[in-house]
Design an enzyme around this catalytic site. Structure first.
Site, PDB file in Angstrom:
ATOM      1  N   GLU A 138       0.679  -1.243   0.058  1.00 36.87           N
ATOM      2  CA  GLU A 138       0.009  -0.040   0.017  1.00 36.87           C
ATOM      3  C   GLU A 138       0.950   1.222  -0.015  1.00 36.87           C
ATOM      4  O   GLU A 138       1.886   1.198   0.712  1.00 36.87           O
ATOM      5  CB  GLU A 138      -0.958  -0.199   1.176  1.00 36.87           C
ATOM      6  CG  GLU A 138      -1.838   1.024   1.246  1.00 36.87           C
ATOM      7  CD  GLU A 138      -2.728   1.078   2.590  1.00 36.87           C
ATOM      8  OE1 GLU A 138      -2.295   0.734   3.593  1.00 36.87           O
ATOM      9  OE2 GLU A 138      -3.739   1.932   2.467  1.00 36.87           O
ATOM     10  N   LYS A 149      -9.480   2.328  -2.549  1.00 37.87           N
ATOM     11  CA  LYS A 149      -9.886   1.728  -1.255  1.00 37.87           C
ATOM     12  C   LYS A 149     -11.123   2.055  -0.627  1.00 37.87           C
ATOM     13  O   LYS A 149     -11.574   3.096  -0.460  1.00 37.87           O
ATOM     14  CB  LYS A 149      -8.918   2.197  -0.203  1.00 37.87           C
ATOM     15  CG  LYS A 149      -8.817   1.889   1.097  1.00 37.87           C
ATOM     16  CD  LYS A 149      -7.592   2.265   1.977  1.00 37.87           C
ATOM     17  CE  LYS A 149      -7.552   1.669   3.523  1.00 37.87           C
ATOM     18  NZ  LYS A 149      -6.091   2.058   4.085  1.00 37.87           N
ATOM     19  N   CYS A 200      -5.705  -2.627   2.251  1.00 35.45           N
ATOM     20  CA  CYS A 200      -5.509  -2.446   3.778  1.00 35.45           C
ATOM     21  C   CYS A 200      -6.720  -2.673   4.720  1.00 35.45           C
ATOM     22  O   CYS A 200      -7.003  -3.930   4.848  1.00 35.45           O
ATOM     23  CB  CYS A 200      -4.783  -1.169   4.131  1.00 35.45           C
ATOM     24  SG  CYS A 200      -3.969  -1.135   5.639  1.00 35.45           S
TER      25      CYS A 200
END
Lengths: 414, 414
Positions: B143, B218, B255
């Site tokens: 990330e 994300k 994540c």
């Protein structure tokens, strides 16, 4: 490959290593690691594996003499732990003592059915007494505890074990509920007389006054390996109820439902603080998944999970096949016990024995659930609206997945 | 309590035990157990912990000399494994070689930003070369790989690192994609010029011809501890795309999205065969959850999961606070690496080092995904219609949870 299972467990918990080099007969992963590693390394491994803060073990609870005596007299594993939570300023702790029981059956499957059932009652009595005298508030038994797990056979005669929710097995437990002021979750094979003798896989929730609070029917039915349960009963029709008891809000995710994150989610959305997962599962198929799914559910949904699996190997009178190329066989495999409790903070108790009957007791402050929700905020960052839209589209036969293809892709070469 | 982290790892992977009795400096859980247990016990522990059939280790791949030389010359961990699948009668194997890269940053956070970014390019070059010369088909970086993970600071100057999806970082990787015929997933901080300089946390999907196939933003943004990411960017607006590449259908769960089972589910419903989880997470907060969530996602959704976490400790110029009562501090904690790959059959590779840069390579037959779906049938037993209804009700402000209260309950005593 079938693994051999040695039912004899040495007292010190250390594994016996037979001549063929396989490891069997050890008691639990926790005890295997504890007896094989230095204390310092064991501590760090525990931190990584079971989420204990800086490797500090969960506090053990000093269970009273009556339970200890019952445990040694009747040879069942007895372990007791306590989870930690923060002291809050505006709420008192809500500490609940939870008990999980795992057991093997008592008589061969060839014995008369009533004898088999009554022998299980007799076998369970000292373990339930141990829970009661230890002050357990909520006790959960294993899936279909009042019978052998005969669904592998596909023989319909085992349906005779099915009972209405106010049947003999419930009555047996209601006595203990009243005697010990204890909520008891009783997963049985249910016969629904009011709906044409429909058979269900059901958990009966018995209140601490001995009353029946309600029932929940298994939501997801397996069709894998020898799990021929779909031959016997259908998907449950009771939704995802959360039972508000004297000791907290509880729910029951029966066995194979643990493979379905949406099932865990639904109990969470309805407000569960403890979800019990009474199960019957065997080593070769599921053992590496066993701790993963329960702990993930506890983490993702900010509640406690109590996982129970039965113990031992049950031999049936008539061999059966799985249709997977294996030769016919008369047993389902080894039910590996390993009952344990997972917490929302990613910590976890050691598991009960892989071989022996057992009672796992754990104290937990239910305030931890909201503390973890406030800390991590999964419920607020979850964007349920996005998934509501997706599922609404997905369940339609003409659903089109969201796929972005590489425009340079020559599909012929795939 | 903060854990100390020793960046020095002994060559033999065994832990150093400092005088205060804490264990640090060991390389990975796998190597710690392997060096501490007898081979027989290690085998059984592996069976229980990482789902290896009868404890049999995953086959290792013999990676060629160029990659090995790069690994020792540039001091990064290099491990390579192969997952097993059944040979089918009607489909050929679809074996894909996947690579994951974890790394620390290259320069102090006080260095000029352009120098910091270019130094990461330079540091990554030999690791990407090692992947390319080893025949990796799909490579994923961590990330926000092109910058320090500065979101803990809440300082907006770090937004300067943000790039459009066809910016310098993408161009850097496109060269390697073309050179090695390799799909590359590049998670960056994105600057969306076409929408008023909006900042996103985005994965750019670069095709094996060097073209940009698309992007994914994300979906779930944390608000926990020092993860002050919601200060910088909002929840993604790209849905749950699955990218059909020359080597299979892939998706990216960035994540914190790994804490959301619905996010994993959505990529599965859209047909992903491999889902990458590029992350940046620290020990004290998440390390015990790290293997649980990825492996659960792989099991529940019948796909492979590639988990990547950055490495090392990043010190920022200005101290910051978390608002959790801790004193101000200038670092986020130790990013513990431990990148690994989980398979749908519940098996899992060992993890890369907790301390060092690393390249994890794994061969996988994507046919395993459908084989596990056919075996376990989770997609068919999932009852999505039930959950579609539930979520549709839940997202309404007047949702009433399904609660069954014990009628004998005296609410005043709760």
């Amino acid at each position: 490959m079938e693994r051999k299972e040695n039912e004899i467990v040495p007292e010190n918990g250390k594994p016996e290593i037979p001549k063929d080099g396989s490891i069997c007969g050890y008691d639990s992963l926790h005890r295997l690691l504890q007896s094989s590693l230095t204390p310092q390394i064991f501590q760090e491994v525990s931190r990584l594996l079971v989420g204990l803060n800086c490797g500090r073990a969960l506090d053990t609870i000093n269970i009273g003499e009556p339970a200890k005596s019952l445990s040694s007299e009747h040879d069942f594993d007895l372990q007791a732990f306590s989870f930690n939570a923060e002291q809050e300023s505006l709420r008192k702790p809500r500490i609940v003592r939870v008990g999980l029981i795992q057991n093997s059956t008592a008589l061969p499957t060839t014995a008369p059915f009533l004898d088999q059932k009554r022998a299980i009652f007799q076998k369970l009595t000292p373990i339930i007494e141990a829970a009661g005298t230890s002050g357990v508030n909520i006790l959960c038994l294993q899936e279909a505890w009042m019978m052998p797990f005969a669904f592998c056979t596909r023989e319909k005669k085992w349906c005779e074990f099915a009972e209405p929710i106010d049947g003999e097995s419930t009555e047996f437990l209601q006595e203990f509920a009243r005697k010990y002021n204890m909520v008891i979750i009783s997963p049985i094979l249910e016969r629904d007389v009011n709906h044409g003798e429909t058979i269900w896989n059901t958990a009966v929730i018995i209140g601490n006054r001995g009353n029946i609070i309600g029932k929940h029917r298994k939501n997801h039915i397996p069709r894998v390996g020898d799990f021929n349960e779909s031959t016997y009963y259908m998907e449950g029709n009771t939704g995802h109820p959360v039972f508000e008891t004297a000791y907290g809000k509880i729910a029951v995710n029966i066995c194979y439902g643990r493979h379905h994150p949406l099932n865990w989610l639904a109990f969470g959305l309805n407000g569960a603080e403890i979800v019990f997962n009474p199960s019957a599962t065997v080593g070769e198929l599921s053992e590496p998944m066993w701790p993963i799914e329960a702990r993930n559910a506890a983490i993702a949904n900010s509640y406690f999970v109590g996982s129970i699996n039965r113990v031992g190997t049950e031999i049936f009178p008539n061999p059966f096949t799985s249709g997977d190329g294996k030769p016919q066989h008369a047993d389902f495999g080894h039910f590996y016990g390993s009952s344990h409790i997972s917490a929302p903070d990613a910590s976890c108790t050691p598991s009960l024995s892989r071989h022996k009957d057992g009672l796992l007791i754990s104290d937990m402050d239910l305030n931890l659930c909201r503390q973890i929700k406030d800390k991590w905020g999964f419920r607020m960052t979850a964007r349920y609206d996005v998934y509501s839209d997706l599922l609404a589209r997905y369940v339609k036969p003409d659903f089109e997945p969201q796929v972005i293809s590489d425009p340079l892709l020559n599909k012929k070469t795939l």
